[in-house]
Each structure stands twice: as C-alpha cells, then as structure tokens.
Motif scaffolding. Structure first.
Motif, PDB file in Angstrom:
ATOM      1  N   ILE A  22      40.223  67.460  29.848  1.00  0.00           N
ATOM      2  CA  ILE A  22      38.747  67.453  29.100  1.00  0.00           C
ATOM      3  C   ILE A  22      37.666  67.419  30.455  1.00  0.00           C
ATOM      4  CG2 ILE A  22      36.997  66.729  27.826  1.00  0.00           C
ATOM      5  CD1 ILE A  22      39.162  66.653  25.666  1.00  0.00           C
ATOM      6  N   GLY A  23      36.812  68.147  30.506  1.00  0.00           N
ATOM      7  CA  GLY A  23      35.699  67.756  31.800  1.00  0.00           C
ATOM      8  C   GLY A  23      34.447  67.075  31.193  1.00  0.00           C
ATOM      9  N   ILE A  24      34.264  65.817  31.015  1.00  0.00           N
ATOM     10  CA  ILE A  24      33.064  65.324  30.687  1.00  0.00           C
ATOM     11  C   ILE A  24      32.464  64.819  31.890  1.00  0.00           C
ATOM     12  CG2 ILE A  24      31.874  63.571  29.055  1.00  0.00           C
ATOM     13  CD1 ILE A  24      33.661  65.424  27.394  1.00  0.00           C
TER      14      ILE A  24
ATOM     15  N   GLU B   2      32.791  75.094  27.989  1.00  0.00           N
ATOM     16  CA  GLU B   2      33.846  74.610  27.608  1.00  0.00           C
ATOM     17  C   GLU B   2      33.654  73.013  27.490  1.00  0.00           C
ATOM     18  OE1 GLU B   2      36.964  75.326  30.496  1.00  0.00           O
ATOM     19  OE2 GLU B   2      38.327  73.704  29.806  1.00  0.00           O
ATOM     20  N   LEU B   3      32.924  72.721  28.261  1.00  0.00           N
ATOM     21  CA  LEU B   3      32.210  71.257  28.083  1.00  0.00           C
ATOM     22  C   LEU B   3      31.886  71.243  26.748  1.00  0.00           C
ATOM     23  CD1 LEU B   3      31.960  68.722  29.794  1.00  0.00           C
ATOM     24  CD2 LEU B   3      29.393  69.460  30.270  1.00  0.00           C
TER      25      LEU B   3
ATOM     26  N   LEU C  41      43.892  64.845  28.518  1.00  0.00           N
ATOM     27  CA  LEU C  41      43.869  66.455  28.421  1.00  0.00           C
ATOM     28  C   LEU C  41      43.314  67.267  29.236  1.00  0.00           C
ATOM     29  CD1 LEU C  41      43.017  65.618  24.470  1.00  0.00           C
ATOM     30  CD2 LEU C  41      45.050  65.728  25.446  1.00  0.00           C
TER      31      LEU C  41
ATOM     32  N   LEU D  94      23.644  66.266  28.269  1.00  0.00           N
ATOM     33  CA  LEU D  94      24.290  67.367  28.771  1.00  0.00           C
ATOM     34  C   LEU D  94      23.292  68.786  28.108  1.00  0.00           C
ATOM     35  CD1 LEU D  94      27.722  66.218  28.826  1.00  0.00           C
ATOM     36  CD2 LEU D  94      26.518  66.951  30.759  1.00  0.00           C
TER      37      LEU D  94
ATOM     38  N   LEU E 111      40.528  60.707  27.427  1.00  0.00           N
ATOM     39  CA  LEU E 111      40.630  62.034  27.020  1.00  0.00           C
ATOM     40  C   LEU E 111      40.737  62.813  28.414  1.00  0.00           C
ATOM     41  CD1 LEU E 111      38.454  62.034  23.903  1.00  0.00           C
ATOM     42  CD2 LEU E 111      41.098  62.453  24.114  1.00  0.00           C
TER      43      LEU E 111
ATOM     44  N   ASN F  23      34.443  70.806  24.387  1.00  0.00           N
ATOM     45  CA  ASN F  23      35.004  69.567  24.432  1.00  0.00           C
ATOM     46  C   ASN F  23      34.704  68.456  23.775  1.00  0.00           C
ATOM     47  OD1 ASN F  23      37.353  70.117  26.014  1.00  0.00           O
ATOM     48  ND2 ASN F  23      36.034  70.113  28.050  1.00  0.00           N
TER      49      ASN F  23
ATOM     50  N   PRO G 129      39.749  74.134  24.050  1.00  0.00           N
ATOM     51  CA  PRO G 129      40.238  74.065  25.369  1.00  0.00           C
ATOM     52  C   PRO G 129      41.104  72.614  25.335  1.00  0.00           C
ATOM     53  CG  PRO G 129      37.977  73.349  24.982  1.00  0.00           C
ATOM     54  CD  PRO G 129      38.502  73.555  23.863  1.00  0.00           C
ATOM     55  N   VAL G 130      41.513  71.718  24.287  1.00  0.00           N
ATOM     56  CA  VAL G 130      42.395  70.733  24.559  1.00  0.00           C
ATOM     57  C   VAL G 130      43.681  70.784  24.693  1.00  0.00           C
ATOM     58  CG1 VAL G 130      40.674  69.184  23.331  1.00  0.00           C
ATOM     59  CG2 VAL G 130      42.415  70.487  22.107  1.00  0.00           C
ATOM     60  N   LEU G 131      44.535  69.959  25.321  1.00  0.00           N
ATOM     61  CA  LEU G 131      45.781  70.022  25.298  1.00  0.00           C
ATOM     62  C   LEU G 131      46.357  71.202  26.172  1.00  0.00           C
ATOM     63  CD1 LEU G 131      46.901  69.286  21.724  1.00  0.00           C
ATOM     64  CD2 LEU G 131      47.241  67.759  23.672  1.00  0.00           C
ATOM     65  N   GLY G 132      45.628  71.786  27.131  1.00  0.00           N
ATOM     66  CA  GLY G 132      45.890  72.664  28.025  1.00  0.00           C
ATOM     67  C   GLY G 132      46.021  74.026  27.383  1.00  0.00           C
TER      68      GLY G 132
END
Ligand code: HEM
Ligand code: CU
Lengths: 225, 538
Positions: B237-239, A155-156, B235, A57, B231, A159, A138-141
């Motif tokens: 999360i966007g992987i 954000e990725l 959660l 990525l 996850l 994460n 960004p975890v847990l909303g």
C-alpha cells in the motif's frame, strides 16, 4: 415486561468489598471509569493519526479524492450510520434497565445491540465485496482498475479507506465480543452493582466505536464534492 | 470527603511484612501484582537492554578510533548504530525512570497501597520484555540498518523484510507505555492520601504524571504510523512511498509528532528526580514550587508543537520551518525556569555532597549544555548548517545520556536504601559518579567540535584531520563505561552485604520515607494523613 426473575438480585446494597488497593467502592468505581476514559483517549488518537494523514492528503489531492469518494456506496454507509446510532441507543437502554434491576429487559436490549452491530458488519462486508468486484480493492496485490483520472492517487484514497474501515471493523468485533460477555454476565446476574459498573464501561467503549464511525462517514463518504 | 482510612483487608497485615519477605520463588516474582516487585522486574530487563546497547556503542567508538574505518564494514556499521539507537531509545530511555523508580515510588509518595490497576501493571511488564526480546531478535537476525527512526521510503522499499518485524516489535512495546501512562494518571487522580492536594504533591509525582499524559497522548500516533509502515511493506500500500502517490514527509510528520514528545518522556522524570535530591541535600524547600509545577506541564504541552524542527531541511515549507523554530525557542523558557529554580534552591542551602547530589549537579551541568545547544539547533539558519552532523549527536547525547541516564543513576542512588533497606559503598559510588561526569563530557564535547567542523553523523570513516577529536571521544567512552559498570558491581554487592539503612537515612521529607525500608507489602502500616506542603526542610 418487568418479571419476577428480574428482581432476583435486586437488593440495592449488595456491598462487595473493594479490591485491596482501594479504600472503598467509590474510589474503585472512579478509578475504573477514569481508566476507561483515558484508554478511549488513546484510541481516539490512534485513529487521529490516520485521520490526520487522510486530511493532509485530501487537501493535497482535493479533486482526485473527491472523485474517488463518489465510488463509495453512500446509501449503504448511511444505513450503517443509522444502525450504529440505534445501537448506541439500545446500549444505553440496556444500561438503564440493568440499573433499574430489570434483568430480562437488560438482556433484550443487549441482544438488540449485538444484533445491530452484526448487521452493521454484514453490510460493511457486502460493501467491501462489491468494491472487490469492481476491482477497487488494491490490498493484497489484487488488481486495481480505476475508471477516473490519476488512478495512482485514487489508489491511495482506497488504501486509506480500507485501513480506516478495517481498523474500525476490528474494533467492532472487539466491542461485540465484550457485549457477548456482558450478555452472559447479565443473564447470570450475580452482584448487580458490579454489573452496573461493567456495563457502563462497556457502554463507553461502544459509544466510542460510534464516534469513530461518524468521523469515517464524514471524511470518506460525505466529502465527495 | 476523606474516607475511611483502612479497609478490612488491611488488618491481615497488622504486623507489616516487608515486600521482599514474600519469598524468592520464580512464581512469587513472575506472578506478582505488587508495584514494588514489578519495578524490580523492569529494572532487571531494562538493565539488560542498557548493557546490550552500550556494548554496541563501544564497538562504534572502537571503529571510529581510526579514520580508515577498518574494523567494520560500512554495512555492519549501519547495522550497529541502528541496533544501538533502537535499543537505547525504545527499550532503555523511554521506560527507564517511570517504569522502575516511578513504579516503585509513585504509589508510596501519594500514600497509596498500590497502583490503581496492579494486574495491568504486570501485563505491561510482560508486553515490554517479550516485545523487546522479539524486536532485538528481529533486528539482529535480520540486520536492520534503517537507524532507530525507520525513515521511509528507505524502510519500506528496503529489500530486507526484518524492518517489518522490528516495527511490529516497537509497536507492541508501545502498548506497555500506554498502559503505564494510564496507570500513572488514574493512580494520581484517584488514590492520593487524605490531605494530599494537588499542590502538595512532590515534584517527582508531578513529573511522572505529566510523563503519563505524554505517553498516552503521543504513543498512539506512533502506533498508527508503525501500522502504516507495516501495511506498506506487507501489502504494497502506498501511503509514504512517492512512487505510489504517497508522501515520505508525511511519515516524518507522524513520526516526530511522537518522537519529539518522547524526548520529554525521557527527560521529565529525570527532572523530577533532581527536584527531590536537590532540596534534600541543600536542606531547603524547593524554590518556586508553583513555577516548577507549571513548567513541568508547559514542557509536556509545548513538546507537542515543535516536531517540525527535525524537518527544517527535509522539504517542509519555509513558513512551517519558521513557525516550528519559534515554538522550539518557547520550550526553552520552562526549561530555563526549572534550571534557575534548582540553582536558587542550591544558592540558599547548606549543600552536602552525597553521591546522589553529585549526580544531580552533574545533571545540571549536562542538561544545561544540552539545552543551550538545543537552542542553537532551534534556530532555523544554524540548523541548516549543523543538521545531520556530529553536533546533533553530541546535543542529543548530552540531553538523553547526560540528562536522562544521569537522572536515573541519581535516583537509583537516592532511593536505593528505600528499595533495598541497605546502603552502598560511598567511596566507590563517588568514584563512579565522577567517572560518569568526566566520561560524558570527554565523550561528547569533542563531538560538538567535530560536528561544527563538518563531520557528518552515521559515517564509519572520516578524513585524517578529525582523528584527534574522535580518539578523545572514544577515550571518554571508556571512562563512561567505567561509570556505568561500577554501580552494577557495588550495588549488587550491597544487596547482600550493605549496612542496614533504617527508614530514612537522608533525613528526607516525603511520604515514602515515613515507612519501613524495605517497605511492607501494602506500603504503609497506616494510611498517612498529609498536613503540609512538600519539602518542609529546616
Ligand atoms: C556509552 C556511551 C555511548 C557512546 C560512546 C555512544 C556513541 C554513539 C555513536 C557513535 C552513535 C552514532 C552516531 C552517528 O554516527 O550518527 C550513537 C548514536 C546514538 N546513541 Fe549513543 N552512545 C552512547 C550511549 C548512549 C546511550 C546511553 C544512549 C541512550 C540511552 C544513546 C542513544 C543514542 C541514539 C538515540 C543514537 C542515534 C542513532 C542514530 O543516529 O539514529 N547512546 N551513539
Ligand atoms: Cu525535537
């Protein structure tokens, strides 16, 4: 510092019989060490999958990832790297001290290692907290407000950052738990030859945690250009 | 450096008691650390999962007898083949031979008293069985319909959160695989009997050692992939999810990086079994021992660089496709070497058609068909046509069922006298072995034709013109079921009533045949000393 109590169990040949499946102590020691090495290899590959995902990525979104990395706290991470490397040293000293049958010294070095590990976790926690305050978690909303370009991709990055550091922190906790058990065993000081082996295996695990952190530090913090 | 051969503790067993005489209390089984008893624990769990998965298969085949798709709804069909695939791959094929025959035989074949880490061995059975039951409950109660591959984004966006539990279960079971792998590697490295150098190891040991390596190297990557799925689901999360900036192809890369080598976790041990049976029943040393060892290791290593052949049409770059196609052709070479060496061993031998030999020869036929069609699929251009058709289904069933399961059955019949000290009914066993060979070909050969004609996989109804082939295939499944059910009956019967076999009924070489049947608790009354190469027949 070598004290009289340090010599309590200092007979070079405390021969304990090997477990029934082994012929002799040598074979048992060899098996135990090899087992730990292979286990660490699997652990490395566990992180390896994650790092590979990150690397792919990172190539794909080079600019966004580089910019996102600048929002991490390099200074704190550098301090943490120093702490962790020192803890690797103190762990090695603990092993050497135990090998020389200096019980008290070994206790001190183990204690130092544990404290360095805890300090690392405290700093890491503080780092997470400040990322949380800047709404970069960004975890847990939780809300994610990223000031730079392409927030979805940033954000990725975050994460992956939280997964990698989180997984590493879990390994730290396990490592510290192992060290606490070792501390208790060293204080009791029964069968020093066996303690030697156990300390060595615990030390390997601790060194592994170190190595993984170096990868995280390089990939997430240093690649910011 | 050959060391003292007995430790003092061994003297307690001066008169060797067999490993079963320690009693039949629940406790003596559930708390055992004897690798032979643990192998039985595995055998029981694995057999349970196998018949469960087979029942699902039969339902699937029942549905496909008629073109209309009237027995099951499309959704239940999806759930059914997911259930079937998940159970068969994760809970049957991957552990089957290593955890049962491997666990039982590996220490004996190297002259050791047990695995290096007996408690870890027991732990890994608990992880396997409890994790398996957990997953099964999640899959059934939750109605998972993603197939056994849990492809994203389907698995992560899909409304049904049972995927999370199922992936967690598979993740847990992965640990058992890793622990078994570690145990095999360390045991083979450190516990060989005096004189047993690496190039004197039986090929079954080599095969399980290589399998251990693949388990240890590949499973963690699967583990992290499943963690990421969990996850992403839990959660948000966007992987992998493109809507969140993730990349679904990434999932496929990680997944197949494990799952292609996993095919070798399934097939290598079966190759090891066949390499023991064929020399024994052609009274010939294996042809080209060194080539066999090298090809085992080559298969294990090449397995890691071909995962991309599962993704020819999923959007990876053309250059990646060409490269993966090339590597996939390369894997065919060591497999061909093995097949040729088995044939050469047969060619010069005095063949006797014992039951396990029939299985071994069936393996050769089925593996060759499966392997050659694999070469078709490795060709980029052909795969574009055949992808996701019944051709694929037929190919992997020839390999997985024809190869892995047939190898397992062959091994079970070969070593049964060693495991239990008893013989089974030869006529019945011959019938079962033939039923398996005929049933397999009848079930899966028509599927090649179906796939070539364009029938896609995972459909619960189809056009009329495919009916004959589908009916033939379902008929074959019935015959095959016979081939799997019969052994359950006559083997159970032999446990009590079978003739006593004596230590070495086949007159085979190998350390495991030099001790009593069933073997004593610590395998050997005296640690053997090895002085010659394996397969010293004639
Ligand atoms: C008893 C005979 C068996 C029959 C009749 C049978 C039949 C089937 C059928 C009809 C499918 C679905 C194909 C599709 O629509 O894509 C399937 C899928 C599959 N089977 Fe079997 N099967 C049998 C035995 C086995 C065994 C013994 C194994 C493994 C040990 C196995 C492993 C699989 C796998 C991995 C899939 C893939 C599911 C998927 O499409 O993702 N099968 N089988
Ligand atoms: Cu593949």
């Amino acid at each position: 510092m070598p004290t009289s109590s340090g010599q309590a169990g200092a007979r070079p040949e405390d021969e304990t019989p090997p477990e029934t499946q082994f012929d002799n102590m040598d074979q048992q020691r060899h098996a135990g060490l090899l087992g730990m090495w292979v286990f660490l290899l699997t652990e490395l590959l566990l992180f390896g999958g994650l790092f590979a995902a990150f690397a792919i990525l990172r190539l794909q979104y080079a600019n966004v990832f580089a910019e996102a990395a600048q929002h991490l706290d390099l200074k704190l991470a550098a301090i943490n790297t120093a702490l962790l490397l020192s803890s690797g040293l103190t762990m090695m000293l603990a092993e050497l001290a135990a090998g020389a049958r200096l019980r008290k010294v070994a206790v001190y070095w183990l204690l130092a290692t544990i404290l360095l590990g805890l300090a690392f976790l405290a700093i890491k926690g503080f780092e997470w907290y400040s990322e949380f305050r800047h709404q970069l978690m960004p975890v847990l909303g939780l809300p994610f407000r990223y000031p730079g370009e392409q927030p979805a991709i940033a954000e990725l990055f975050f994460n992956l950052y939280f997964i990698a550091t989180g997984l590493h922190a879990v390994h730290m906790l396990v490592g510290i738990a192992i060290l606490v058990v070792m501390l208790a065993l060293v204080r009791r000081w029964r069968r020093p030859d066996r303690l030697d082996r156990q300390l060595h295996i615990a030390g390997l695990y601790w060194a592994f945690i170190d190595v993984v952190w170096i990868f995280i530090f390089t990939l997430f913090y240093l690649l910011r250009g | 450096m050959t060391s003292v051969v007995y430790s003092e503790s061994e003297d307690r067993h001066a008169t060797p008691r067999d490993y079963l005489s320690g009693g039949w209390s629940i406790r003596s089984w559930l708390l055992t650390v004897d690798h032979k008893r643990i192998a039985w624990l595995y055998a029981v769990s694995i057999t349970g999962f196998f018949f469960f998965g087979s029942a699902a298969a039969l339902l699937i085949r029942l549905e496909l007898i008629s073109p209309a798709g009237d027995l099951l709804s499309a959704e239940s069909y999806n759930k059914l083949f997911s259930l079937h695939g998940i159970v068969m791959v994760w809970f049957f094929l991957i552990p089957s031979i290593p955890a049962t025959l491997g666990n039982f035989l590996l220490p004996m074949m190297i002259g050791a008293r047990d695995m290096a880490f007996p408690k870890l061995n027991l732990l890994s059975w608990y992880i396997y069985t409890l994790g398996g039951i957990f997953t099964l409950a999640a899959v059934i109660a939750g109605g998972v319909d993603t197939g056994w591959t849990f492809y994203t984004p389907y698995s992560t966006l899909f409304s049904n959160s049972a995927v999370l539990a199922a992936a967690t279960g598979v993740f847990i079971v992965g640990f058992s695989s890793i622990l078994t792998g570690i145990n095999f590697i360390v045991t083979t490295h450190t516990m060989r009997a005096p004189g047993l150098s690496w190039l004197r190891l039986p090929l079954f040991v080599w095969a399980n050692y290589a399998t251990g390596l693949v388990m240890v190297l590949a499973t963690p990557v699967l583990a992290i992939t499943l963690v990421l799925i969990a996850l992403e689901r839990a959660l948000g999360i966007g992987i992998f999810d493109p809507a969140l900036g993730g990349d679904p192809l990434l999932f496929q890369h990680l997944f197949w990086f494990y799952s292609h080598p996993a095919v070798y976790i399934m097939i290598l041990p079966a190759m090891g079994v066949v390499s023991e049976i064929i020399p024994c029943f052609s009274r010939n040393p294996i042809f080209g021992y060194m080539g066999m060892v090298l090809s085992i290791m080559a298969i294990a290593l090449f397995g890691f660089v071909v995962w991309g052949h599962h993704m020819f049409v999923s959007g990876q770059s053309m250059y990646a496709g060409i490269l993966f196609s090339f590597f996939s052709f390369l894997v065919a070479i060591p497999s061909a070497i093995k097949t040729l060496n088995w044939t050469a061993t047969l060619f010069r031998g005095q063949i006797s058609f014992s039951v396990s030999m029939i299985y071994a020869l069936s393996f050769l036929e089925l593996f060759t068909v499966g392997g050659l069609t694999g070469v078709f699929l490795a060709a980029l251009a052909l795969d574009v046509h055949l992808h996701d058709t019944y051709f694929i289904t037929a190919h992997f069933h020839y390999i997985m069922v024809g190869g892995a399961v047939t190898g397992y059955m062959g091994g079970l019949h070969f070593w049964w006298p060693k495991l239990t000290g008893r013989m089974y009914s030869r006529p019945w066993a011959t019938v079962a072995a033939l039923a398996l060979l005929i049933g397999l070909n009848l079930t899966f050969y028509p599927q090649f034709l179906l796939g070539y004609a364009g029938m896609p996989r995972r459909y619960h109804s189809y056009p009329e013109e495919f009916e004959i082939l589908h009916v033939l295939s379902s008929l074959g499944a019935g015959v095959l079921a016979l081939g799997y059910l019969l052994p359950l009956i006559y083997l159970s019967w032999s446990l009590r009533h079978g003739e006593k076999s004596g230590p070495n009924p086949w007159d085979a070489t190998g350390l495991e045949w030099q001790t009593a049947s069933p073997p004593p608790v610590h395998n050997f009354a005296e640690t053997p000393v090895v002085t010659e190469k394996p397969y010293a027949y004639k």
